[in-house]
Design a protein around this motif. Structure first.
Motif, PDB file in Angstrom:
ATOM      1  N   THR A  14      38.439  31.642  35.377  1.00 47.64           N
ATOM      2  CA  THR A  14      39.484  31.812  36.316  1.00 47.64           C
ATOM      3  C   THR A  14      39.701  33.206  36.699  1.00 47.64           C
ATOM      4  OG1 THR A  14      40.615  30.353  34.576  1.00 47.64           O
ATOM      5  CG2 THR A  14      42.128  31.606  36.042  1.00 47.64           C
ATOM      6  N   ILE A  15      40.185  33.379  37.931  1.00 48.53           N
ATOM      7  CA  ILE A  15      40.200  34.555  38.624  1.00 48.53           C
ATOM      8  C   ILE A  15      41.737  34.774  38.979  1.00 48.53           C
ATOM      9  CG2 ILE A  15      39.950  33.478  41.075  1.00 48.53           C
ATOM     10  CD1 ILE A  15      38.524  36.100  41.821  1.00 48.53           C
ATOM     11  N   SER A  16      42.017  36.061  38.966  1.00 48.68           N
ATOM     12  CA  SER A  16      43.387  36.465  38.957  1.00 48.68           C
ATOM     13  C   SER A  16      43.553  37.620  39.387  1.00 48.68           C
ATOM     14  CB  SER A  16      44.321  36.031  37.619  1.00 48.68           C
ATOM     15  OG  SER A  16      43.850  36.855  36.614  1.00 48.68           O
ATOM     16  N   ARG A  17      44.713  38.220  39.783  1.00 49.28           N
ATOM     17  CA  ARG A  17      44.852  39.614  40.389  1.00 49.28           C
ATOM     18  C   ARG A  17      46.260  39.857  40.215  1.00 49.28           C
ATOM     19  NH1 ARG A  17      43.774  39.508  46.919  1.00 49.28           N
ATOM     20  NH2 ARG A  17      44.943  41.482  46.833  1.00 49.28           N
ATOM     21  N   ALA A  18      46.131  41.214  39.897  1.00 44.24           N
ATOM     22  CA  ALA A  18      47.769  42.125  39.962  1.00 44.24           C
ATOM     23  C   ALA A  18      47.867  42.814  41.239  1.00 44.24           C
ATOM     24  CB  ALA A  18      47.639  42.977  38.702  1.00 44.24           C
ATOM     25  N   ASN A  19      48.458  42.474  42.130  1.00 44.36           N
ATOM     26  CA  ASN A  19      48.434  43.027  43.612  1.00 44.36           C
ATOM     27  C   ASN A  19      48.934  44.458  43.327  1.00 44.36           C
ATOM     28  OD1 ASN A  19      47.461  41.073  44.792  1.00 44.36           O
ATOM     29  ND2 ASN A  19      49.251  39.981  45.366  1.00 44.36           N
ATOM     30  N   ALA A  20      49.958  44.606  42.720  1.00 44.09           N
ATOM     31  CA  ALA A  20      50.690  46.003  42.365  1.00 44.09           C
ATOM     32  C   ALA A  20      49.689  47.164  41.946  1.00 44.09           C
ATOM     33  CB  ALA A  20      51.733  45.858  41.771  1.00 44.09           C
ATOM     34  N   LYS A  21      48.753  46.647  41.097  1.00 40.66           N
ATOM     35  CA  LYS A  21      47.745  47.302  40.670  1.00 40.66           C
ATOM     36  C   LYS A  21      46.517  47.342  41.359  1.00 40.66           C
ATOM     37  CE  LYS A  21      48.126  45.817  36.207  1.00 40.66           C
ATOM     38  NZ  LYS A  21      47.816  45.912  34.972  1.00 40.66           N
ATOM     39  N   ASN A  22      46.032  46.668  42.361  1.00 34.65           N
ATOM     40  CA  ASN A  22      44.957  46.431  42.970  1.00 34.65           C
ATOM     41  C   ASN A  22      43.702  46.124  42.039  1.00 34.65           C
ATOM     42  OD1 ASN A  22      46.081  47.092  45.387  1.00 34.65           O
ATOM     43  ND2 ASN A  22      45.815  49.153  45.069  1.00 34.65           N
ATOM     44  N   THR A  23      44.060  45.150  41.207  1.00 35.35           N
ATOM     45  CA  THR A  23      43.039  44.939  40.167  1.00 35.35           C
ATOM     46  C   THR A  23      42.807  43.268  40.120  1.00 35.35           C
ATOM     47  OG1 THR A  23      43.908  46.593  38.793  1.00 35.35           O
ATOM     48  CG2 THR A  23      42.783  44.713  37.600  1.00 35.35           C
ATOM     49  N   VAL A  24      41.522  42.944  39.985  1.00 34.85           N
ATOM     50  CA  VAL A  24      41.267  41.577  39.953  1.00 34.85           C
ATOM     51  C   VAL A  24      40.466  41.175  38.574  1.00 34.85           C
ATOM     52  CG1 VAL A  24      39.012  41.814  41.022  1.00 34.85           C
ATOM     53  CG2 VAL A  24      40.127  39.669  41.065  1.00 34.85           C
TER      54      VAL A  24
END
Length: 120
Positions: free
Chosen positions: A67-77
């Motif tokens: 499962t791929i996910s991201r935290a846009n506010a932290k520029n993290t995947v």
């Protein structure tokens, strides 16, 4: 843009690992982020990708396990990998299509890679 990946390691078949990748730099926006892998003697291949709108794409070999996910506010995947198999053994690379304050053009950036080894 610099991409720093972490979370690789050695795990037994059936186990789990979670990879993380942080993007640093004068980033204006990150469009798609993803994970690729390359096993010895094999071609570089897409594992999973995710757009800024959270649309995802997976290789058939990892569907229902990763499962791929991201935290846009932290520029993290992230890549959550479950039910790992020996054939998942590879160096995993983080990728980001990002624009920066330099010229606002979108380019592909790559991390250094993190080793994932799955023992049988």
């Amino acid at each position: 843009v610099q991409l720093q990946a972490s979370g690789g390691g050695l795990v037994q078949a059936g186990g789990s690992l979670k990879l993380s990748c942080d993007a640093f730099g004068s980033i204006v926006a990150i469009n798609t982020m993803g994970w690729y892998r390359q096993a010895p003697g094999k071609e570089h291949e897409l594992v999973a990708s995710i757009t800024s709108g959270a649309n995802t794409n997976y290789a058939d070999t990892v569907k229902d396990r990763f499962t791929i996910s991201r935290a846009n506010a932290k520029n993290t995947v992230y890549l959550q990998m479950n039910d790992l198999k020996p054939e998942d053994t590879a160096v995993y690379y983080c990728n980001a299509a990002a624009s920066t304050l330099v010229d606002f053009l979108t380019r592909n950036y790559w991390g250094m890679g993190t080793q994932v080894t799955v023992s049988s």
